[in-house]
Scaffold this motif. Structure first.
Motif, short mmCIF file in Angstrom:
data_model
loop_
_atom_site.label_atom_id
_atom_site.label_comp_id
_atom_site.label_asym_id
_atom_site.label_seq_id
_atom_site.Cartn_x
_atom_site.Cartn_y
_atom_site.Cartn_z
N ASN A 135 0.83 -1.21 0.00
CA ASN A 135 0.00 0.00 0.00
C ASN A 135 0.86 1.26 0.00
OD1 ASN A 135 -2.35 -1.50 0.01
ND2 ASN A 135 -2.72 -1.24 2.20
N LEU A 136 1.93 1.26 0.78
CA LEU A 136 2.80 2.43 0.86
C LEU A 136 3.55 2.67 -0.45
CD1 LEU A 136 4.14 1.78 4.45
CD2 LEU A 136 2.64 3.68 3.77
N ALA A 137 4.08 1.60 -1.03
CA ALA A 137 4.82 1.74 -2.29
C ALA A 137 3.89 2.15 -3.43
CB ALA A 137 5.54 0.44 -2.64
N THR A 158 2.17 7.07 -6.97
CA THR A 158 1.11 7.88 -7.58
C THR A 158 1.63 9.28 -7.90
OG1 THR A 158 0.27 8.60 -5.44
CG2 THR A 158 -0.73 6.60 -6.41
N ASN A 159 0.85 10.02 -8.63
CA ASN A 159 1.20 11.41 -9.00
C ASN A 159 2.58 11.49 -9.65
OD1 ASN A 159 -1.23 12.59 -8.12
ND2 ASN A 159 -0.47 12.64 -6.02
N THR A 160 2.79 10.62 -10.60
CA THR A 160 4.06 10.56 -11.34
C THR A 160 5.26 10.43 -10.40
OG1 THR A 160 2.96 12.09 -12.86
CG2 THR A 160 5.22 11.56 -13.34
N GLY A 161 5.08 9.58 -9.38
CA GLY A 161 6.17 9.30 -8.45
C GLY A 161 6.32 10.31 -7.33
N ALA A 172 12.92 -2.92 -3.59
CA ALA A 172 12.29 -1.96 -4.51
C ALA A 172 11.20 -1.16 -3.80
CB ALA A 172 11.72 -2.68 -5.72
N GLN A 173 10.37 -1.83 -2.98
CA GLN A 173 9.33 -1.11 -2.25
C GLN A 173 9.93 -0.10 -1.28
OE1 GLN A 173 7.37 -4.65 -0.74
NE2 GLN A 173 5.57 -4.29 -2.05
N LEU A 174 10.93 -0.54 -0.52
CA LEU A 174 11.56 0.37 0.44
C LEU A 174 12.25 1.54 -0.24
CD1 LEU A 174 13.01 -2.20 2.99
CD2 LEU A 174 11.07 -0.66 3.32
N THR A 175 12.85 1.30 -1.39
CA THR A 175 13.50 2.37 -2.15
C THR A 175 12.46 3.40 -2.61
OG1 THR A 175 15.24 0.88 -2.87
CG2 THR A 175 14.92 2.88 -4.18
N THR A 176 11.33 2.91 -3.10
CA THR A 176 10.25 3.81 -3.55
C THR A 176 9.71 4.64 -2.39
OG1 THR A 176 9.64 2.28 -5.31
CG2 THR A 176 7.98 3.90 -4.66
N ASP A 229 11.17 5.22 0.60
CA ASP A 229 12.22 6.04 1.19
C ASP A 229 12.56 7.27 0.33
OD1 ASP A 229 14.10 6.56 3.27
OD2 ASP A 229 15.70 5.86 1.94
N GLY A 230 12.29 7.17 -0.95
CA GLY A 230 12.54 8.31 -1.84
C GLY A 230 11.65 9.50 -1.55
N LEU A 231 10.56 9.27 -0.82
CA LEU A 231 9.62 10.35 -0.54
C LEU A 231 9.43 10.64 0.95
CD1 LEU A 231 6.81 9.41 -3.09
CD2 LEU A 231 8.50 11.21 -3.32
N ALA A 232 9.41 9.62 1.77
CA ALA A 232 9.06 9.77 3.18
C ALA A 232 10.17 10.45 3.97
CB ALA A 232 8.75 8.41 3.78
N ASN A 233 9.77 11.03 5.10
CA ASN A 233 10.72 11.64 6.02
C ASN A 233 11.61 10.56 6.62
OD1 ASN A 233 11.78 13.88 7.43
ND2 ASN A 233 10.55 13.35 9.23
N THR A 234 11.02 9.65 7.36
CA THR A 234 11.74 8.48 7.87
C THR A 234 10.92 7.24 7.55
OG1 THR A 234 10.68 8.56 10.04
CG2 THR A 234 12.77 9.73 9.81
N VAL A 235 11.59 6.11 7.36
CA VAL A 235 10.93 4.84 7.09
C VAL A 235 11.37 3.83 8.13
CG1 VAL A 235 10.57 2.98 5.41
CG2 VAL A 235 10.90 5.33 4.61
N THR A 236 10.38 3.25 8.81
CA THR A 236 10.65 2.23 9.81
C THR A 236 10.11 0.90 9.30
OG1 THR A 236 10.42 3.88 11.56
CG2 THR A 236 10.29 1.56 12.22
N TYR A 237 10.94 -0.13 9.34
CA TYR A 237 10.53 -1.46 8.89
C TYR A 237 11.31 -2.50 9.68
CZ TYR A 237 14.86 -1.11 6.24
OH TYR A 237 16.17 -0.94 5.88
N THR A 238 10.80 -3.72 9.72
CA THR A 238 11.49 -4.77 10.47
C THR A 238 11.92 -5.93 9.60
OG1 THR A 238 9.37 -5.77 11.06
CG2 THR A 238 10.33 -4.24 12.65
N THR A 239 11.26 -6.16 8.47
CA THR A 239 11.55 -7.33 7.66
C THR A 239 11.69 -6.96 6.19
OG1 THR A 239 10.21 -8.65 9.18
CG2 THR A 239 10.78 -9.67 7.08
#
Length: 186
Positions: free
Chosen positions: A128-130, A135-138, A158-162, A164-174
């Motif tokens: 959902n996040l990726a 959207t909106n041309t990236g 690929a999802q995390l890269t997408t 992380d390219g926009l978000a302030n901080t990205v938190t993930y565990t797996t």
């Protein structure tokens, strides 16, 4: 409320007649003196919570209730699945969400009002996040600069890269991906 109280106290023998009362949400919901009453029009200055609006609306019953902003927890505004939207989120009301939200919740809130939607954090699945970030041309719709993102399930590189390219901080565990992608990103 304070002005009506002062007038009412000074007016010891006469009756007090008014059609509208205007104040901050907490004063109106507390209703000291009982001035928010059936048939009285109420104007809320500043932001209110859904609970405060519900209380005020119950007190003035058939009077008009005017407000321009809501600040509340996501759970008070909309269900986790984006359904069950509060009836107070409508028209051009500005909404500030002070807890984390899902993409579905933000989308439901955004569609319900033409007012400004303000939030700081999103928690959702990697997919959902990726998808939103693409959207909106990236440029993203809700996953945008200045917002913290938490991924609730396994994500690919690929999802995390997408995201992380926009978000302030990205938190993930797996992270789940091919050996080649994991080795390349290591």
């Amino acid at each position: 409320i304070s002005q009506l109280t002062a007038i009412d106290l000074a007016n010891t023998t006469g009756s007090l007649t008014y059609a509208t009362v205007s104040d901050i949400a907490s004063a109106l919901a507390t209703n000291t003196g009982g001035y928010v009453d059936a048939g009285k029009n109420v104007v809320v200055t500043g932001a209110a919570t859904v609970a405060q609006l519900t209380t005020i609306d119950g007190l003035n019953t058939n009077g008009a209730l005017t407000y321009t902003a809501i600040t509340d927890a996501t759970s008070s505004l909309v269900n986790a699945d984006g359904l069950g939207l509060s009836g107070y989120v409508t028209g051009s009301v500005a909404v500030t969400v002070n807890t984390t939200s899902t993409i579905a919740q933000l989308s439901a809130l955004d569609q319900a009002t033409t007012g400004t939607l303000t939030y700081t954090s999103i928690t959702d699945t990697a997919s959902n996040l990726a998808t939103d970030a693409a959207t909106n041309t990236g440029a993203g719709t809700y996953v945008v600069a200045g917002h913290d993102v938490t991924v609730t399930d396994a994500a690919t590189i690929a999802q995390l890269t997408t995201i992380d390219g926009l978000a302030n901080t990205v938190t993930y565990t797996t992270v789940t991906d091919t050996a080649l992608n994991l080795a390349t990103d290591a």
